[in-house]
Design a protein around this motif. Structure first.
Motif, mmCIF file in Angstrom:
data_model
loop_
_atom_site.group_PDB
_atom_site.id
_atom_site.type_symbol
_atom_site.label_atom_id
_atom_site.label_comp_id
_atom_site.label_asym_id
_atom_site.label_seq_id
_atom_site.Cartn_x
_atom_site.Cartn_y
_atom_site.Cartn_z
ATOM 1 N N SER A 1 0.784 -1.230 0.001
ATOM 2 C CA SER A 1 -0.061 0.145 -0.138
ATOM 3 C C SER A 1 1.047 1.332 0.108
ATOM 4 C CB SER A 1 -0.840 0.050 1.022
ATOM 5 O OG SER A 1 -1.956 -1.071 1.139
ATOM 6 N N PHE A 2 2.100 1.316 0.780
ATOM 7 C CA PHE A 2 2.760 2.388 0.904
ATOM 8 C C PHE A 2 3.501 2.498 -0.432
ATOM 9 C CE2 PHE A 2 2.921 2.588 5.659
ATOM 10 C CZ PHE A 2 3.269 4.017 5.660
ATOM 11 N N TYR A 3 3.650 1.432 -0.981
ATOM 12 C CA TYR A 3 4.596 1.689 -2.354
ATOM 13 C C TYR A 3 3.881 2.193 -3.483
ATOM 14 C CZ TYR A 3 7.864 0.293 -5.919
ATOM 15 O OH TYR A 3 8.721 0.220 -7.200
ATOM 16 N N ASP A 4 2.514 1.542 -3.374
ATOM 17 C CA ASP A 4 1.452 1.943 -4.381
ATOM 18 C C ASP A 4 1.380 3.721 -4.045
ATOM 19 O OD1 ASP A 4 1.101 -0.448 -5.445
ATOM 20 O OD2 ASP A 4 -0.658 -0.878 -4.486
ATOM 21 N N SER A 5 1.381 4.143 -3.056
ATOM 22 C CA SER A 5 1.081 5.518 -2.672
ATOM 23 C C SER A 5 2.273 6.287 -3.272
ATOM 24 C CB SER A 5 1.073 5.740 -1.128
ATOM 25 O OG SER A 5 -0.193 5.319 -0.725
ATOM 26 N N THR A 6 3.551 5.844 -3.215
ATOM 27 C CA THR A 6 4.638 6.460 -3.573
ATOM 28 C C THR A 6 4.614 6.573 -5.131
ATOM 29 O OG1 THR A 6 6.144 4.567 -3.898
ATOM 30 C CG2 THR A 6 5.966 5.853 -1.748
ATOM 31 N N SER B 1 1.752 6.671 -7.034
ATOM 32 C CA SER B 1 0.713 7.820 -7.088
ATOM 33 C C SER B 1 1.423 9.207 -6.839
ATOM 34 C CB SER B 1 -0.368 7.633 -6.375
ATOM 35 O OG SER B 1 -0.936 6.466 -6.446
ATOM 36 N N LEU B 2 2.335 9.269 -5.902
ATOM 37 C CA LEU B 2 2.922 10.592 -5.587
ATOM 38 C C LEU B 2 3.754 11.104 -6.883
ATOM 39 C CD1 LEU B 2 4.052 10.278 -1.955
ATOM 40 C CD2 LEU B 2 2.474 12.125 -2.726
ATOM 41 N N THR C 1 1.673 12.140 -9.953
ATOM 42 C CA THR C 1 1.183 13.462 -9.550
ATOM 43 C C THR C 1 2.061 14.487 -9.703
ATOM 44 O OG1 THR C 1 -0.484 12.694 -7.965
ATOM 45 C CG2 THR C 1 -0.174 14.722 -7.714
ATOM 46 N N SER D 1 8.451 7.596 0.705
ATOM 47 C CA SER D 1 7.189 8.432 0.634
ATOM 48 C C SER D 1 7.429 9.761 1.116
ATOM 49 C CB SER D 1 6.246 7.535 1.648
ATOM 50 O OG SER D 1 5.036 8.193 1.580
ATOM 51 N N ILE E 1 6.875 13.411 -0.669
ATOM 52 C CA ILE E 1 6.008 14.383 -0.302
ATOM 53 C C ILE E 1 6.683 15.576 -0.263
ATOM 54 C CG2 ILE E 1 4.719 15.454 1.890
ATOM 55 C CD1 ILE E 1 4.153 12.275 2.494
ATOM 56 N N ASN F 1 6.767 16.777 -4.077
ATOM 57 C CA ASN F 1 5.442 17.247 -4.200
ATOM 58 C C ASN F 1 4.988 18.627 -3.773
ATOM 59 O OD1 ASN F 1 5.023 14.768 -5.548
ATOM 60 N ND2 ASN F 1 2.956 14.515 -5.307
#
Length: 260
Positions: free
Chosen positions: A35-40, A42-43, A46, A214, A218, A221
């Motif tokens: 889940s963390f990796y998928d979020s990174t 997406s970051l 974006t 992550s 951030i 971003n």
């Protein structure tokens, strides 16, 4: 389970329970890291979209305005170019840190055949917290940030200080200054730490690789979003200030001959 004499069969059953519990715990950890990796990912996507928008739309518009109406837009364009270069430097620095941490953790994006590796194949690397702690803290001492950590902080501070010094007195850019002071920080304001620890301790001390990546994403971003805000607000400010009415035309026209 541990008391009394156990038969070989009971010992085997106990061992199987332990293996089963360990497998369940490992599977949960893998899913959390996934889940963390998928979020990174997406970051990163974006940020790429924001970079493209900044470059292809806002930046080109401001540059064109500076050429067409230099009296109005030359100064904002010059100020923006300095800000852009500083943000580029910060984003690059954070990316280099991510690359270094991945290398030291033996993380691999692809296998020998060039195929993308699954998170489960990189579980040990993504769960490793040694590389992050060693990179950001001298000798693993949480109270002693490393030179590399302070170099990253200096990049963040440089962007924020430039925004404050350049735009701090401009009411039209107050939102830009506020956002920079809120998001582009590497230390908490006095008494604002959520747990009494420093910003670096909360973000990187004993944090696994996936969390460090992550947090660095951030930072990248936030920097690009500040850049986008600067472009949009600069254009809006000058457009609002330069709107003038040079010709009027009646919406409802009366006849040329009026008879009382």
């Amino acid at each position: 389970m541990a008391k009394g004499k156990q038969t070989p069969r009971q010992k085997m059953i106990n061992l199987m329970y332990l293996v089963f519990i360990a497998m369940m715990a490992l599977n949960i950890d893998v899913e959390i890291i996934r889940s963390f990796y998928d979020s990174t990912i997406s970051l990163n996507q974006t940020r790429n979209l924001t970079e493209q928008k900044n470059k292809d739309i806002f930046e080109k518009t401001l540059e064109a305005k500076a050429q067409q109406v230099p009296d109005t837009y030359a100064e904002p364009w010059a100020q923006y170019q300095i800000l852009r270069d500083k943000i580029d430097g910060l984003v690059k620095e954070a990316e280099e840190v991510k690359t270094t941490l991945k290398k030291h953790s033996e993380f691999h994006d692809k296998d020998e055949s060039g195929k993308d590796m699954d998170v489960s194949e990189n579980f040990s690397a993504l769960n490793n917290n040694e590389a992050t702690t060693e990179y950001f803290f001298n000798g693993g001492d949480e109270n002693s940030p490393s030179k590399k950590a302070l170099a990253l902080k200096a990049k963040i501070d440089d962007v924020r200080n430039y925004i404050n010094n350049t735009f701090g007195r401009d009411q039209h850019l107050a939102k830009l200054v506020e956002r920079a002071n809120t998001s582009l920080i590497a230390e908490y304001p006095q008494g604002k730490s959520p747990n009494g620890k420093t910003w670096f301790q909360n973000k990187f001390y004993h944090q696994p690789l996936i969390a460090a990546i992550s947090n660095l994403g951030i930072i990248q971003n936030d920097a690009r979003n500040v850049q986008s805000d600067a472009l949009a607000l600069m254009l809006q400010e000058k457009v609002d200030a330069s709107i003038k009415f040079t010709r009027y035309e009646a919406i409802v026209s009366a006849p040329t001959d009026i008879v009382a």
